[in-house]
Motif scaffolding. Structure first.
Motif, mmCIF file in Angstrom:
data_model
loop_
_atom_site.group_PDB
_atom_site.id
_atom_site.type_symbol
_atom_site.label_atom_id
_atom_site.label_comp_id
_atom_site.label_asym_id
_atom_site.label_seq_id
_atom_site.Cartn_x
_atom_site.Cartn_y
_atom_site.Cartn_z
ATOM 1 N N ASN A 1 -23.739 6.879 -25.845
ATOM 2 C CA ASN A 1 -22.694 6.153 -26.580
ATOM 3 C C ASN A 1 -22.417 4.845 -25.841
ATOM 4 O OD1 ASN A 1 -20.427 5.217 -27.939
ATOM 5 N ND2 ASN A 1 -19.524 7.275 -28.146
ATOM 6 N N ASP B 1 -21.223 1.904 -26.808
ATOM 7 C CA ASP B 1 -19.932 1.257 -27.061
ATOM 8 C C ASP B 1 -18.831 1.882 -26.204
ATOM 9 O OD1 ASP B 1 -21.073 -0.419 -28.892
ATOM 10 O OD2 ASP B 1 -20.552 0.827 -30.639
ATOM 11 N N GLU B 2 -18.861 3.213 -26.105
ATOM 12 C CA GLU B 2 -17.848 3.907 -25.299
ATOM 13 C C GLU B 2 -18.036 3.602 -23.817
ATOM 14 O OE1 GLU B 2 -14.556 6.546 -24.601
ATOM 15 O OE2 GLU B 2 -15.271 5.252 -26.234
ATOM 16 N N ARG C 1 -16.606 0.147 -23.200
ATOM 17 C CA ARG C 1 -15.137 0.168 -23.253
ATOM 18 C C ARG C 1 -14.557 0.778 -21.984
ATOM 19 N NH1 ARG C 1 -10.906 3.286 -24.216
ATOM 20 N NH2 ARG C 1 -12.178 5.182 -24.319
#
Length: 248
Positions: free
Chosen positions: A71, A73-74, A77
């Motif tokens: 993941n 994007d996670e 972030r």
């Protein structure tokens, strides 16, 4: 307050104790009880866990989980969040360091009377529990040792209608004086100070002269059928014993 010239130190100030060194020496000291060391280890482990609260470890763990799940994007972030959190925690640490320069350790902990009392009770209870646990283990070892001694084979050595019960001594043989009845029954003479035997040797089962005189070796020689002892009328047999039941 009077101070030493040029040093600015209090004459009445006691020298600081290097507790880390003193603790290490106590742990290494064989004269210190294992129970005391167990309690010391438990208390030290508990106090060593006191650390400033940190969120970076939790975020790092979340990043590992997100990475394993691919993941991206996670991960990105969380990476930004991790950077900000590290910045905030550094600022907090710097602030605490400044406070520690202004106040003594005693003054700082005095600001948390409820927490300090709670910690004191926790450590006192920990000391009790650690002591009881160590004592229980010590008693268990003692019972195990007692059982082993209780199950040790007993031998009966006989001659001319008389007999004596004995076991093989373990470890370093005691001075002959401790086993005077045994040696005198086997025909030896024990010196008045209990440190020597006469004669100081005998023929072993192979006909060789030996000076290894102890309950263990004499019993082994009799079990081998040493002709010298047999010729003197000695016999040996194992005593049948019933093991005692363990206390409830």
């Amino acid at each position: 307050m009077t101070t030493d010239a040029g040093l600015g130190t209090d004459k009445n100030q006691k020298p600081e104790v290097d507790f880390e060194k003193a603790h290490a020496e106590a742990v290494a000291n064989e004269a210190v009880s294992p129970i005391s060391k167990s309690v010391s280890e438990a208390l030290f482990a508990r106090l060593s866990k006191i650390r400033p609260r940190t969120a970076t470890l939790h975020i790092t763990k979340d990043i590992e989980i997100a990475s394993a799940a691919c993941n991206v994007d996670e991960v990105l972030r969380l990476a930004k969040r991790l950077e900000q959190t590290k910045h905030d925690e550094k600022a907090q640490t710097d602030q605490l360091l400044e406070i520690s320069k202004e106040f003594s350790f005693e003054e700082l902990i005095a600001a948390y009377p409820k927490e300090v009392i709670s910690l004191a009770h926790e450590l006192a209870l920990l000391a009790i529990n650690a002591s009881e646990e160590a004592l229980a283990k010590s008693k268990k070892r003692d019972r195990s040792t007692t059982r082993k001694k209780g199950n040790q084979q007993v031998y009966v050595i006989s001659k001319d209608g008389k007999s004596i019960e004995c076991t093989m001594n373990k470890g370093r043989p005691a001075n002959p004086g401790v086993d005077r009845p045994f040696y005198e029954f086997l025909g030896f003479k024990v010196s008045d100070d209990g440190k020597s035997l006469s004669p100081d040797s005998y023929k072993d089962a192979n006909g060789q002269t030996t000076t290894s005189i102890s309950r263990k070796w004499i019993i082994l020689e009799l079990l081998k059928g040493n002709s010298e002892w047999i010729s003197m009328g000695y016999t040996i047999s194992e005593k049948t014993t019933t093991p005692e039941a363990e206390p409830a």
